[in-house]
Design a protein around this motif. Structure first.
Motif, short mmCIF file in Angstrom:
data_model
loop_
_atom_site.label_atom_id
_atom_site.label_comp_id
_atom_site.label_asym_id
_atom_site.label_seq_id
_atom_site.Cartn_x
_atom_site.Cartn_y
_atom_site.Cartn_z
N SER A 36 1.13 -1.07 -0.04
CA SER A 36 -0.24 -0.35 0.13
C SER A 36 1.54 1.50 -0.22
O SER A 36 1.74 1.06 -0.10
CB SER A 36 -0.42 0.32 0.92
OG SER A 36 0.33 -0.11 2.23
N GLY A 37 0.33 2.58 -0.30
CA GLY A 37 1.39 4.12 -0.10
C GLY A 37 1.14 3.88 -1.50
O GLY A 37 0.49 3.61 -2.68
N SER A 38 2.04 5.82 -1.27
CA SER A 38 2.07 6.04 -2.75
C SER A 38 3.31 5.55 -4.00
O SER A 38 3.50 4.46 -3.27
CB SER A 38 2.52 6.93 -2.30
OG SER A 38 4.00 7.29 -1.96
N ARG A 39 3.65 5.82 -4.99
CA ARG A 39 3.31 5.39 -5.82
C ARG A 39 4.13 6.04 -7.26
O ARG A 39 3.51 7.53 -6.99
CB ARG A 39 2.97 4.42 -7.07
CG ARG A 39 2.01 2.95 -6.15
CD ARG A 39 3.55 1.80 -6.28
NE ARG A 39 4.75 1.89 -6.87
CZ ARG A 39 4.54 1.03 -8.11
NH1 ARG A 39 3.05 0.33 -8.15
NH2 ARG A 39 5.09 1.11 -8.87
N GLU A 40 5.57 6.01 -7.58
CA GLU A 40 6.35 7.39 -8.26
C GLU A 40 5.59 6.63 -10.02
O GLU A 40 5.18 7.74 -11.00
CB GLU A 40 7.34 7.51 -8.90
CG GLU A 40 8.60 8.20 -7.22
CD GLU A 40 9.62 8.19 -7.22
OE1 GLU A 40 9.86 8.22 -8.09
OE2 GLU A 40 9.93 8.23 -6.26
N HIS A 41 5.52 5.05 -9.93
CA HIS A 41 5.18 4.42 -11.30
C HIS A 41 6.59 5.45 -12.52
O HIS A 41 6.22 5.89 -13.15
CB HIS A 41 3.95 4.56 -11.93
CG HIS A 41 2.79 4.81 -11.19
ND1 HIS A 41 2.22 3.15 -11.17
CD2 HIS A 41 1.83 4.52 -9.65
CE1 HIS A 41 1.25 2.93 -10.35
NE2 HIS A 41 1.20 3.91 -10.06
N SER A 42 7.43 5.44 -11.99
CA SER A 42 8.44 5.91 -12.61
C SER A 42 9.38 4.89 -12.90
O SER A 42 9.97 3.41 -12.02
CB SER A 42 8.95 7.07 -12.63
OG SER A 42 10.08 6.73 -11.28
N ALA A 43 10.05 4.51 -14.18
CA ALA A 43 11.59 4.14 -14.10
C ALA A 43 12.45 4.01 -12.75
O ALA A 43 13.64 3.09 -12.55
CB ALA A 43 12.47 4.56 -15.68
N ASP A 44 12.34 5.75 -12.04
CA ASP A 44 14.02 5.68 -10.99
C ASP A 44 13.09 4.88 -10.58
O ASP A 44 14.04 4.45 -9.03
CB ASP A 44 13.58 7.10 -10.89
CG ASP A 44 14.18 8.15 -11.35
OD1 ASP A 44 15.20 7.61 -12.89
OD2 ASP A 44 14.28 8.80 -11.61
N GLU A 45 11.49 4.94 -10.07
CA GLU A 45 11.42 3.60 -9.03
C GLU A 45 11.53 2.15 -8.93
O GLU A 45 12.19 1.76 -8.07
CB GLU A 45 9.69 3.98 -8.47
CG GLU A 45 8.74 3.41 -7.82
CD GLU A 45 7.52 3.45 -7.78
OE1 GLU A 45 7.05 4.36 -6.48
OE2 GLU A 45 6.94 3.80 -8.84
#
Length: 193
Positions: A53-62
């Motif tokens: 759960s919790g926030s996500r960036e949805h990025s290649a860095d993540e």
């Protein structure tokens, strides 16, 4: 149950994360195989599967950050007790972990040590570290293993009562080993008759 329910879930999730890395070994014992966290979509599937759960960036860095935590966790799995404790403490310190009891979604009371808005990789690492704290405190580090198959380097958490688990869940390592042993026994019987 060896550990609390949430600790076991966190340990299994850590194993699943570590084993998203290539785990096959070739004849020269070099790691081969496919990368399980190649893209943001791969990470999306993993996060959903493991119910983070919790926030996500949805990025290649993540994705890169999660892969870095994955590597760090693998190192903890293969370290001696003192080194593992030092690595866990470092991971928790970097995240400024502050353990607290929470209840959300379908989960009853359990520990979180980061804010829901903390980066995904940090939340994954801290959750695994908190579970690994229980492993070390319980003197159960021997439950963290590498798959016994000669062509696999996946990690295993042995939650069996008699500490007998030897093979990973990434493929058919246990089945292949049992079939090979059966064939050796059968061949030996045929040679002896």
């Amino acid at each position: 149950m060896i550990f609390s329910h949430d600790t076991e879930i966190a340990l299994l999730s850590a194993v699943n994360l570590i084993n998203t890395a290539p785990t096959s070994l070739d004849e020269n014992q070099q790691v081969t195989g496919s990368e399980g966290l190649e893209s943001v979509a791969d990470l999306d599937v993993f996060v959903q599967q493991e119910q983070f759960s919790g926030s996500r960036e949805h990025s290649a860095d993540e994705v890169a950050a999660v892969r870095a935590v994955r590597s760090e966790l693998r190192s903890i799995f293969t370290a001696d007790e003192t080194t593992a404790a030092e690595m866990i403490n470092a991971l928790l310190a970097r995240a400024q972990a502050l353990p607290q009891l929470v209840r959300h979604d379908q989960w009853d009371w359990h520990l979180h040590a980061t804010a829901p808005a903390a980066p995904l990789a940090q939340r994954m690492g801290v959750e695994a570290a908190m579970a690994l704290v229980d492993v070390i405190r319980g003197k159960e580090l021997a439950r963290l293993k590498i798959c016994a198959a000669p062509d696999c380097c996946a990690v295993v958490i042995d939650l069996s009562k008699n500490r007998s688990r030897r093979y990973c869940d990434t493929g058919n390592c246990g089945n292949r080993a049992h079939v090979a042993a059966y064939r050796r026994r059968k061949s030996a019987q045929e040679d002896g008759s």
